[in-house]
Design an enzyme around this catalytic site. Structure first.
Site: not given
Length: 193
Positions: A77, A175, A177
């Site tokens: 990001c 993202h 994750e």
């Protein structure tokens, strides 16, 4: 696997640590130069405003260390955006790893883009076993235009870069994750580089 997440006070650290735990890898937070240089893999996270984030890096000299790293480095990001030369956000000079500038989305678009969006034109080993037009989770108001380092693209009003690569440096606008199985695959691929 010695995995370090660069800790400079800006970043969504816990969710990244949990994502790697699910892959059986403990990611350690560090701002220590020696620890970062000796890591097998380095994660460069970032959430927030570019100018403030660069100031935090400059306070500890990490702005000099990061571009010199030799092992695989993944910017996430804002981390990816800070690896570029310049950001319109706060008129900020960045790390200069990728020869690209960060631009603000047009006022005609709703910003920030907070959405699951598709990635396509996948061009790197970090995208292995990820399908064209798979979805990743994005939250951002600034973007990197398509350039010679682009290895994945997303469309939000325009086509823009959703992933970059230059030598051992990788960056993703999304993202991983928070992107379910597809994001997990990308993190696995990063560990396998």
């Amino acid at each position: 696997m010695n995995l370090i997440i660069i800790n400079y006070g800006v970043g969504n650290i816990k969710s990244i640590q949990f994502a790697f735990q699910r892959l059986g890898v403990e990611a350690k937070l560090s701002s220590n130069w020696e620890e970062i240089q000796q890591a097998d893999r380095v994660i460069f996270p970032g959430v927030g405003e570019a100018n403030y984030a660069m100031q935090q890096l400059q306070k500890t000299g990490l702005d000099k260390l990061i571009p010199s790293l030799q092992q695989p480095v993944l910017g996430i990001c804002l981390g990816m955006q800070l690896m570029c030369t310049y950001s319109e956000e706060g008129n900020t000079d960045c790390l200069g790893i990728f020869d690209a500038e960060v631009k603000k989305f047009s006022n005609a678009l709703k910003v920030p883009q907070i959405a699951w969006n598709q990635i396509f034109d996948l061009k790197s080993a970090i995208c292995k076993d990820i399908k064209e037009k798979d979805y990743m989770y994005l939250v951002h108001s600034y973007y990197v235009p398509i350039n010679k380092h682009t290895i994945a693209t997303t469309n939000y009003g325009i086509d823009y870069t959703s992933a970059l690569q230059k030598h051992n440096f990788y960056g993703v606008q999304f993202h991983p994750e928070k992107s379910g199985k597809v994001g997990e695959q990308l993190l696995k691929n990063f560990l396998a580089l």
